[in-house]
Design a protein around this motif. Sequence first.
Motif, PDB file in Angstrom:
ATOM      1  N   ALA A 120       0.828  -1.205   0.000  1.00 18.99           N
ATOM      2  CA  ALA A 120       0.000   0.000   0.000  1.00 18.99           C
ATOM      3  C   ALA A 120       0.864   1.256   0.000  1.00 18.99           C
ATOM      4  O   ALA A 120       0.579   2.228  -0.723  1.00 18.99           O
ATOM      5  CB  ALA A 120      -0.919  -0.006   1.214  1.00 18.99           C
ATOM      6  N   LEU A 121       1.923   1.251   0.784  1.00 17.22           N
ATOM      7  CA  LEU A 121       2.828   2.402   0.825  1.00 17.22           C
ATOM      8  C   LEU A 121       3.496   2.614  -0.527  1.00 17.22           C
ATOM      9  O   LEU A 121       3.601   3.754  -1.016  1.00 17.22           O
ATOM     10  CB  LEU A 121       3.887   2.198   1.910  1.00 17.22           C
ATOM     11  N   CYS A 122       3.924   1.514  -1.154  1.00 17.24           N
ATOM     12  CA  CYS A 122       4.559   1.625  -2.478  1.00 17.24           C
ATOM     13  C   CYS A 122       3.576   2.165  -3.514  1.00 17.24           C
ATOM     14  O   CYS A 122       3.949   2.967  -4.374  1.00 17.24           O
ATOM     15  CB  CYS A 122       5.081   0.257  -2.916  1.00 17.24           C
ATOM     16  N   GLY A 123       2.329   1.713  -3.445  1.00 15.01           N
ATOM     17  CA  GLY A 123       1.322   2.219  -4.363  1.00 15.01           C
ATOM     18  C   GLY A 123       1.103   3.713  -4.184  1.00 15.01           C
ATOM     19  O   GLY A 123       0.946   4.453  -5.165  1.00 15.01           O
ATOM     20  N   THR A 124       1.099   4.177  -2.933  1.00 16.66           N
ATOM     21  CA  THR A 124       0.927   5.609  -2.650  1.00 16.66           C
ATOM     22  C   THR A 124       2.067   6.427  -3.237  1.00 16.66           C
ATOM     23  O   THR A 124       1.853   7.438  -3.916  1.00 16.66           O
ATOM     24  CB  THR A 124       0.844   5.845  -1.127  1.00 16.66           C
TER      25      THR A 124
ATOM     26  N   MET B 257      -1.855  -2.430  -3.142  1.00 16.41           N
ATOM     27  CA  MET B 257      -1.131  -1.433  -3.930  1.00 16.41           C
ATOM     28  C   MET B 257      -2.089  -0.455  -4.594  1.00 16.41           C
ATOM     29  O   MET B 257      -1.845   0.765  -4.605  1.00 16.41           O
ATOM     30  CB  MET B 257      -0.272  -2.133  -4.993  1.00 16.41           C
ATOM     31  N   LEU B 258      -3.192  -0.965  -5.133  1.00 10.80           N
ATOM     32  CA  LEU B 258      -4.166  -0.084  -5.785  1.00 10.80           C
ATOM     33  C   LEU B 258      -4.817   0.863  -4.789  1.00 10.80           C
ATOM     34  O   LEU B 258      -5.027   2.046  -5.084  1.00 10.80           O
ATOM     35  CB  LEU B 258      -5.247  -0.920  -6.476  1.00 10.80           C
ATOM     36  N   LEU B 259      -5.156   0.352  -3.610  1.00 15.73           N
ATOM     37  CA  LEU B 259      -5.761   1.215  -2.593  1.00 15.73           C
ATOM     38  C   LEU B 259      -4.793   2.308  -2.170  1.00 15.73           C
ATOM     39  O   LEU B 259      -5.188   3.466  -1.952  1.00 15.73           O
ATOM     40  CB  LEU B 259      -6.186   0.372  -1.386  1.00 15.73           C
ATOM     41  N   GLY B 260      -3.521   1.954  -2.052  1.00 18.32           N
ATOM     42  CA  GLY B 260      -2.511   2.959  -1.737  1.00 18.32           C
ATOM     43  C   GLY B 260      -2.358   3.980  -2.847  1.00 18.32           C
ATOM     44  O   GLY B 260      -2.174   5.170  -2.593  1.00 18.32           O
ATOM     45  N   ALA B 261      -2.453   3.519  -4.099  1.00 22.00           N
ATOM     46  CA  ALA B 261      -2.340   4.433  -5.241  1.00 22.00           C
ATOM     47  C   ALA B 261      -3.488   5.435  -5.260  1.00 22.00           C
ATOM     48  O   ALA B 261      -3.303   6.604  -5.626  1.00 22.00           O
ATOM     49  CB  ALA B 261      -2.307   3.626  -6.541  1.00 22.00           C
ATOM     50  N   ASP B 262      -4.682   4.994  -4.869  1.00 22.34           N
ATOM     51  CA  ASP B 262      -5.819   5.915  -4.802  1.00 22.34           C
ATOM     52  C   ASP B 262      -5.547   7.048  -3.808  1.00 22.34           C
ATOM     53  O   ASP B 262      -5.860   8.212  -4.078  1.00 22.34           O
ATOM     54  CB  ASP B 262      -7.088   5.156  -4.399  1.00 22.34           C
ATOM     55  N   LEU B 263      -4.962   6.702  -2.668  1.00 20.91           N
ATOM     56  CA  LEU B 263      -4.603   7.737  -1.699  1.00 20.91           C
ATOM     57  C   LEU B 263      -3.525   8.653  -2.267  1.00 20.91           C
ATOM     58  O   LEU B 263      -3.564   9.876  -2.079  1.00 20.91           O
ATOM     59  CB  LEU B 263      -4.122   7.098  -0.395  1.00 20.91           C
ATOM     60  N   GLY B 264      -2.557   8.061  -2.987  1.00 13.72           N
ATOM     61  CA  GLY B 264      -1.485   8.870  -3.584  1.00 13.72           C
ATOM     62  C   GLY B 264      -2.014   9.898  -4.553  1.00 13.72           C
ATOM     63  O   GLY B 264      -1.564  11.053  -4.567  1.00 13.72           O
TER      64      GLY B 264
END
Length: 547
Positions: free
Chosen positions: A48-52, A85-92
Amino acid sequence: MLFVLNIASAAALLVWAVRLVRTGFERAFGAQMRVWLRHSTSNRLRAALCGTVAAILLQSSTAVAVMMAGFVSAGSIGGVSALAMLLGADLGSAIVALVLNSGLSAVAPVLMLAGVLIFLRSQRRAARQIGRVLIGLALIFVSLDLIRAASAPLVDSPGARTLMTYFASDLLTAFAVSALFAWLVHSSVAAVLLYATMAAQGILPMEAALAMVLGANFGGCVIALLLTLNADVTVRRVVWSNLALRGGGALLVLYGLSVLDQPPGWLGDAPGQAALHLHLAFNALVLVACVPLVGVIHRLAQRVLPDTVSDSAATRHQSALDPEALAHPKRALSCATRELVHLSGIVEGMFRQSMALFDAYDESAATRITEANAQVERISLNLRIYLADIRADDARDQIVARAFDLVGTGVNLEAAADVIARNMVQLAAQKDLEKLRFSDEGRKELTEFHDTVLRNVQLAVSVLMNGDPALAETLVEQKDKVRDMARTLEARHLLRLQQGAVDTLRTSGIHLDLLRAIKTVNASFAMIAYPVLNESGKLLKSRLASG
């Protein structure tokens, strides 16, 4: 009419500027980012952090979703890590929207000047792309200023106020229109920035702005969904799960906004900032609430979208080798080239999937690689027979020589497939049978080496498709670099042996054999470059022609 043109052009500039930043970063650091993401998904929190971080750098959660699809299809990461990863990317992407709407617009002239100077004066490709990123960031700020200036007349426009008031009274319509717009421009970041800017101008009422921000979140999920409609079921599970969580959550929050009385100023007094704060808070809430449950969610997705057995008759390859084209040699060569491109795609897929076997050996995946190798052998044999039947009308014609080159390319691709199916798969099976594990350093080196060669394989396929001498020259240069890289990695491995590392001692034979197998695959694909260079006069008997 002039107003519509001004607001549309400003919005178009915003969409294009966001895309400029994303493509510049992908071209400069995309390969390194793919390697980093692959190695940074050992658990859901890290994924999740990497996705963000990736979404912040790429200015897009959609770009992260596309990368994720490639990793999942290749078996590099599992569905649970991919969903996190996708959920983290949404936050990013929500963080990006908040930052870009801040007071940083004052530095736009500096960014523009620096970007143009770097782009025009630098000779290195990576540096030029950094210049492109800086230009894109400056244009984002410029476009937002243009939107503010162009939309100023709307403040006093009765028609605009009537439409925006209607959106405030019909939140579902505002949500739907926003979702459609985000999908059309393929950027939820650009859509949210547009709504926040219009809200700050007093054009969009706060209620409508909040609903449209939620709609942009839903539309962002739909973008990834449509881009992966034909992807493997393992990818579609992740994307549909993200739609259910983020898109469903957006609808749930929309319902809450419509039926509950909101305390004044709960997201900020300024409507534009309130819209951005909702965007950030919503994606952060989805991430925090769902990351602990991604395992359960993924198992539910597996029940809804189970693995399917592909119908061999439906997926059987339709050969491009047209017998009737043999009467027209040039057309026959085109048919053979198309068949070779298909062949190279099969071998690339085998190579892409092979490395995952060393992390977690899968008998069914190994069987698929073996079956693909048998298909490569059949196609290669048919190709040789087809090319042998090509005859030139004129003795001075180079048709026969070109056909001979294509035969050699087919043989090299078949050799690469054989190395993957026999050597690499057998090494993975041996490692699994003996319950061995690579040292952390050894595993990292092998994976990075595999990633490097995979990029060269993709470059070779491009050379085969378009015959570009410049790309062919780069491919030959990469062959030398891979050889030097392999020599360096062997030396590092021997140094670890001298230090007595237990994992290194146990896997030494497998490690060195795998290094050589990957290098052999690279050499087989690099051979695609030589006929192109020879034809263009850039190849001497022993080296590339200088100048």
